[in-house]
Design an enzyme around this catalytic site. Structure first.
Site, PDB file in Angstrom:
ATOM      1  N   ARG A 158     -74.315 -35.969   3.112  1.00 14.46           N
ATOM      2  CA  ARG A 158     -73.680 -37.079   2.698  1.00 14.46           C
ATOM      3  C   ARG A 158     -73.129 -36.992   1.080  1.00 14.46           C
ATOM      4  O   ARG A 158     -72.981 -37.799   0.483  1.00 14.46           O
ATOM      5  CB  ARG A 158     -75.094 -38.186   2.653  1.00 14.46           C
TER       6      ARG A 158
ATOM      7  N   LYS B   2     -58.809 -37.743  -4.068  1.00 17.31           N
ATOM      8  CA  LYS B   2     -58.236 -37.818  -2.660  1.00 17.31           C
ATOM      9  C   LYS B   2     -58.684 -36.626  -1.940  1.00 17.31           C
ATOM     10  O   LYS B   2     -57.983 -35.606  -2.325  1.00 17.31           O
ATOM     11  CB  LYS B   2     -56.879 -38.232  -2.660  1.00 17.31           C
TER      12      LYS B   2
ATOM     13  N   GLU C 185     -43.306 -32.964  -8.932  1.00 18.63           N
ATOM     14  CA  GLU C 185     -44.237 -34.119  -9.445  1.00 18.63           C
ATOM     15  C   GLU C 185     -44.439 -34.406 -10.855  1.00 18.63           C
ATOM     16  O   GLU C 185     -44.765 -35.423 -11.430  1.00 18.63           O
ATOM     17  CB  GLU C 185     -45.791 -33.808  -8.875  1.00 18.63           C
TER      18      GLU C 185
ATOM     19  N   LYS D 263     -52.028 -39.174 -14.767  1.00 21.33           N
ATOM     20  CA  LYS D 263     -52.937 -39.360 -13.523  1.00 21.33           C
ATOM     21  C   LYS D 263     -54.007 -39.816 -13.933  1.00 21.33           C
ATOM     22  O   LYS D 263     -54.658 -40.589 -12.891  1.00 21.33           O
ATOM     23  CB  LYS D 263     -52.805 -38.275 -12.663  1.00 21.33           C
TER      24      LYS D 263
ATOM     25  N   GLU E  67     -56.939 -46.949  -4.980  1.00 22.27           N
ATOM     26  CA  GLU E  67     -55.579 -47.331  -4.639  1.00 22.27           C
ATOM     27  C   GLU E  67     -55.493 -48.877  -4.003  1.00 22.27           C
ATOM     28  O   GLU E  67     -55.056 -49.209  -3.011  1.00 22.27           O
ATOM     29  CB  GLU E  67     -54.806 -46.404  -3.767  1.00 22.27           C
TER      30      GLU E  67
ATOM     31  N   ARG F  35     -52.340 -47.618  -8.317  1.00 17.06           N
ATOM     32  CA  ARG F  35     -52.423 -46.039  -8.026  1.00 17.06           C
ATOM     33  C   ARG F  35     -51.130 -45.748  -7.276  1.00 17.06           C
ATOM     34  O   ARG F  35     -50.816 -44.666  -7.076  1.00 17.06           O
ATOM     35  CB  ARG F  35     -53.778 -45.621  -7.486  1.00 17.06           C
TER      36      ARG F  35
ATOM     37  N   ASN G  73     -46.987 -42.676  -5.797  1.00 13.58           N
ATOM     38  CA  ASN G  73     -46.242 -42.474  -4.499  1.00 13.58           C
ATOM     39  C   ASN G  73     -44.834 -42.524  -4.733  1.00 13.58           C
ATOM     40  O   ASN G  73     -44.361 -42.360  -3.773  1.00 13.58           O
ATOM     41  CB  ASN G  73     -46.817 -43.546  -3.623  1.00 13.58           C
TER      42      ASN G  73
ATOM     43  N   HIS H 200     -42.382 -40.822  -2.359  1.00 12.07           N
ATOM     44  CA  HIS H 200     -42.932 -40.541  -1.302  1.00 12.07           C
ATOM     45  C   HIS H 200     -42.747 -41.104  -0.051  1.00 12.07           C
ATOM     46  O   HIS H 200     -42.890 -40.782   1.122  1.00 12.07           O
ATOM     47  CB  HIS H 200     -44.438 -40.405  -1.597  1.00 12.07           C
TER      48      HIS H 200
ATOM     49  N   HIS I  37     -41.869 -38.579   2.413  1.00 11.03           N
ATOM     50  CA  HIS I  37     -42.948 -38.565   3.607  1.00 11.03           C
ATOM     51  C   HIS I  37     -41.942 -38.594   4.885  1.00 11.03           C
ATOM     52  O   HIS I  37     -42.263 -37.740   5.960  1.00 11.03           O
ATOM     53  CB  HIS I  37     -44.070 -39.445   3.535  1.00 11.03           C
TER      54      HIS I  37
ATOM     55  N   HIS J  34     -43.436 -30.130   0.545  1.00  9.01           N
ATOM     56  CA  HIS J  34     -43.466 -31.521   0.026  1.00  9.01           C
ATOM     57  C   HIS J  34     -42.838 -31.870  -1.294  1.00  9.01           C
ATOM     58  O   HIS J  34     -42.323 -32.876  -1.352  1.00  9.01           O
ATOM     59  CB  HIS J  34     -45.136 -31.666  -0.062  1.00  9.01           C
TER      60      HIS J  34
HETATM   61  P1  NAD Z   1     -50.758 -24.939  -0.779  1.00 11.88           P
HETATM   62  O1  NAD Z   1     -52.022 -25.067  -1.285  1.00 11.88           O
HETATM   63  O2  NAD Z   1     -50.400 -24.671   0.611  1.00 11.88           O
HETATM   64  O3  NAD Z   1     -50.213 -23.340  -1.985  1.00 11.88           O
HETATM   65  C1  NAD Z   1     -48.855 -23.160  -1.737  1.00 11.88           C
HETATM   66  C2  NAD Z   1     -48.880 -21.557  -1.620  1.00 11.88           C
HETATM   67  O4  NAD Z   1     -49.125 -21.054  -2.797  1.00 11.88           O
HETATM   68  C3  NAD Z   1     -49.946 -20.989  -0.440  1.00 11.88           C
HETATM   69  O5  NAD Z   1     -49.328 -20.012   0.233  1.00 11.88           O
HETATM   70  C4  NAD Z   1     -50.883 -20.414  -1.382  1.00 11.88           C
HETATM   71  O6  NAD Z   1     -51.587 -19.325  -1.110  1.00 11.88           O
HETATM   72  C5  NAD Z   1     -49.814 -19.898  -2.645  1.00 11.88           C
HETATM   73  N1  NAD Z   1     -50.601 -19.859  -4.050  1.00 11.88           N
HETATM   74  C6  NAD Z   1     -51.563 -20.816  -4.445  1.00 11.88           C
HETATM   75  N2  NAD Z   1     -51.973 -20.362  -5.816  1.00 11.88           N
HETATM   76  C7  NAD Z   1     -51.134 -19.238  -6.050  1.00 11.88           C
HETATM   77  C8  NAD Z   1     -51.006 -18.416  -6.886  1.00 11.88           C
HETATM   78  N3  NAD Z   1     -51.463 -18.701  -8.549  1.00 11.88           N
HETATM   79  N4  NAD Z   1     -50.375 -17.287  -7.116  1.00 11.88           N
HETATM   80  C9  NAD Z   1     -49.434 -17.110  -5.867  1.00 11.88           C
HETATM   81  N5  NAD Z   1     -49.589 -17.835  -4.646  1.00 11.88           N
HETATM   82  C10 NAD Z   1     -50.410 -18.780  -4.899  1.00 11.88           C
HETATM   83  O7  NAD Z   1     -49.697 -25.989  -1.311  1.00 11.88           O
HETATM   84  P2  NAD Z   1     -49.803 -26.883  -2.387  1.00 11.88           P
HETATM   85  O8  NAD Z   1     -48.311 -27.333  -2.822  1.00 11.88           O
HETATM   86  O9  NAD Z   1     -50.645 -26.486  -3.650  1.00 11.88           O
HETATM   87  O10 NAD Z   1     -50.590 -28.059  -1.942  1.00 11.88           O
HETATM   88  C11 NAD Z   1     -50.087 -28.905  -1.032  1.00 11.88           C
HETATM   89  C12 NAD Z   1     -51.099 -29.775  -0.386  1.00 11.88           C
HETATM   90  O11 NAD Z   1     -51.797 -30.675  -1.327  1.00 11.88           O
HETATM   91  C13 NAD Z   1     -50.756 -30.451   0.868  1.00 11.88           C
HETATM   92  O12 NAD Z   1     -51.746 -30.377   1.833  1.00 11.88           O
HETATM   93  C14 NAD Z   1     -50.870 -31.972   0.258  1.00 11.88           C
HETATM   94  O13 NAD Z   1     -51.228 -32.863   1.452  1.00 11.88           O
HETATM   95  C15 NAD Z   1     -51.777 -31.802  -0.495  1.00 11.88           C
HETATM   96  N6  NAD Z   1     -51.705 -32.812  -1.641  1.00 11.88           N
HETATM   97  C16 NAD Z   1     -53.051 -33.492  -1.948  1.00 11.88           C
HETATM   98  C17 NAD Z   1     -52.979 -34.635  -2.962  1.00 11.88           C
HETATM   99  C18 NAD Z   1     -54.121 -35.456  -3.161  1.00 11.88           C
HETATM  100  O14 NAD Z   1     -54.230 -36.139  -4.260  1.00 11.88           O
HETATM  101  N7  NAD Z   1     -55.344 -35.064  -2.984  1.00 11.88           N
HETATM  102  C19 NAD Z   1     -51.816 -34.759  -3.646  1.00 11.88           C
HETATM  103  C20 NAD Z   1     -50.758 -34.186  -3.429  1.00 11.88           C
HETATM  104  C21 NAD Z   1     -50.758 -33.014  -2.332  1.00 11.88           C
HETATM  105  N1  GLY Z   2     -50.843 -37.910  -5.048  1.00 10.23           N
HETATM  106  C1  GLY Z   2     -51.096 -39.459  -5.142  1.00 10.23           C
HETATM  107  C2  GLY Z   2     -52.686 -40.006  -5.430  1.00 10.23           C
HETATM  108  O1  GLY Z   2     -53.326 -39.121  -5.636  1.00 10.23           O
HETATM  109  O2  GLY Z   2     -52.616 -41.008  -5.378  1.00 10.23           O
END
Ligand code: NAD
Ligand code: GLY
Length: 361
Positions: free
Chosen positions: A121, A143, A185, A227, A237, A241, A245, A248, A252, A265
């Site tokens: 939990r 999130k 971003e 942020k 949100e 918040r 987006n 997006h 998206h 993305h």
């Molecule tokens: P990712 O986590 O896939 O990383 C991108 C690539 O970079 C991967 O191949 C990873 O192994 C590599 N990598 C990471 N750090 C590295 C480093 N220092 N050196 C070399 N390679 C490295 O992608 P991302 O763009 O970081 O994240 C995308 C994800 O985040 C999506 O799933 C998206 O939905 C999510 N997201 C979440 C939120 C949130 O608020 N929770 C907001 C935006 C995006």
């Molecule tokens: N990435 C959008 C949010 O965190 O609300």
């Protein structure tokens, strides 16, 4: 080291930003680790680069930590891997005070946060983001979640980390395309809330593109600070918040239409930001020269700012109708009023969105 606070009352936490933090964790909050059993979650790419450094300082602090590695890629951000992780956590005997450490990009951060939020939990976790996108966006704000075959990020929770540790040096190993996705971003924060920061991104483009340490620290600190303020005002949100987006709604739709295989993305969001600025201009809330300035900055950082040819506009509109911000079938778009200020515009006329999409291929 810069320290920011995400002010959420009893769930407030700090974001630590600096160079070399993984080599010299002095001043970081490892007194938060209260259990003898903890777990680091990463993928092989990131673990090979930085895993041993994190484990070694944890060992040095006498903090026991097991490791789980998930294959690299968005494909593995699913419930199957959550089940594997929970099984490993149970087998290792993690308890309600155990800490999870998310070492990686947004994929690892989202999975780890989700696992932490449902194990017994809810247990604490620390974000150690290593992509620019994760450092300026996904690691802050709580999130968490995974994808479902019927939709991206459809299963999830709000669960705030208890600390975010950003070592800016980790960005030096990041592939160029991933770095640029994070920049999309970063540009977003300038447009939604800080005209001075937008100017800085215009003026320092060369140094930022070369990942100069002082610039990395500045763009991450400013982005996280914006942020953190938005999340503190509207954690779940309910309203405000949604400005995070910006870009997006269209972004998206592009990702869905191209099956997540053409654009990353950040690239889809870059196109979305340019087109949503044009939409704002079309509906008369954003001056033409500001829309031009927004597209110019996006392109200056090597990001796309228009739709590729061959996109089916009606299919894009259908994807937009399924956006989480849609209300009673009416599409919501975050529209800039100027660089540095946006408005949440509900029930945008389909004819306006259609016209912008058609004119921008
Ligand atoms: P990712 O986590 O896939 O990383 C991108 C690539 O970079 C991967 O191949 C990873 O192994 C590599 N990598 C990471 N750090 C590295 C480093 N220092 N050196 C070399 N390679 C490295 O992608 P991302 O763009 O970081 O994240 C995308 C994800 O985040 C999506 O799933 C998206 O939905 C999510 N997201 C979440 C939120 C949130 O608020 N929770 C907001 C935006 C995006
Ligand atoms: N990435 C959008 C949010 O965190 O609300």
């Amino acid at each position: 080291m810069d320290t920011l606070t995400v002010d959420l009352g009893s769930r407030a936490y700090k974001i630590y930003i600096g160079s070399g933090l993984l080599d010299n964790p002095k001043g970081l909050p490892f007194d938060l680790c209260l259990s003898a059993k903890n777990m680091l979650i990463s993928n092989p790419t990131v673990f090979n680069l930085y895993g041993e450094r994190v484990l070694s300082f944890l060992r040095h602090l006498d903090i026991h930590c097991d490791t789980i590695l998930i294959p690299d890629g968005e494909l593995y951000k699913d419930l199957t891997w959550i089940e594997h992780i929970l099984t490993a956590m149970l087998r290792c005997g993690l308890d309600r005070k155990s800490m999870l450490f998310a070492l990686g990009g947004g994929v690892i951060g989202d999975i780890t946060g989700f696992a932490a939020s449902i194990y017994m939990r809810g247990i604490p976790f620390v974000q150690i983001p290593t992509t620019l996108l994760a450092q300026v966006d996904s690691s802050v704000g709580g999130k968490t979640g995974v994808n479902h075959s019927l939709g991206k990020n459809m299963i999830g929770t709000f669960h705030q980390p208890c600390a975010v540790i950003i070592d800016t040096d980790t960005l030096l190993s990041l592939p160029e395309r991933e770095y640029r996705c994070g920049i999309a971003e970063v540009i977003k924060y300038g447009i939604i809330s800080d005209a001075r920061f937008f100017n800085y991104l215009e003026n320092k483009r060369q140094d930022i593109s070369e990942r100069k340490p002082a610039c990395l620290r500045e763009i991450i600190r400013t982005s996280c600070s914006i942020k953190a303020q938005v999340v503190a005002l509207d954690e779940k949100e309910v309203g405000l918040r949604a400005i995070l987006n910006y870009g997006h709604t269209i972004g998206h739709a592009i990702e869905t239409e191209t099956d997540y295989s053409v654009y990353k993305h950040g690239e889809a969001v870059a196109i979305g930001m340019a087109l949503e600025a044009q939409l704002a201009r079309r509906i008369g809330v954003l001056p033409e020269d500001e829309a031009v300035r927004i597209s110019a900055l996006i392109e200056a950082y090597g990001l796309p700012a228009s739709l590729p040819g061959g996109m089916d506009v009606e299919r894009l509109l259908n994807h937009m109708r399924l956006d989480k911000k849609t209300e009673s079938g009416k599409i919501t778009v975050i529209t800039p009023l100027s660089v540095g200020e946006v408005k949440i515009t509900k029930a945008v006329a389909l004819e306006d969105i259609r016209a912008v999409l058609k004119n921008n291929k």
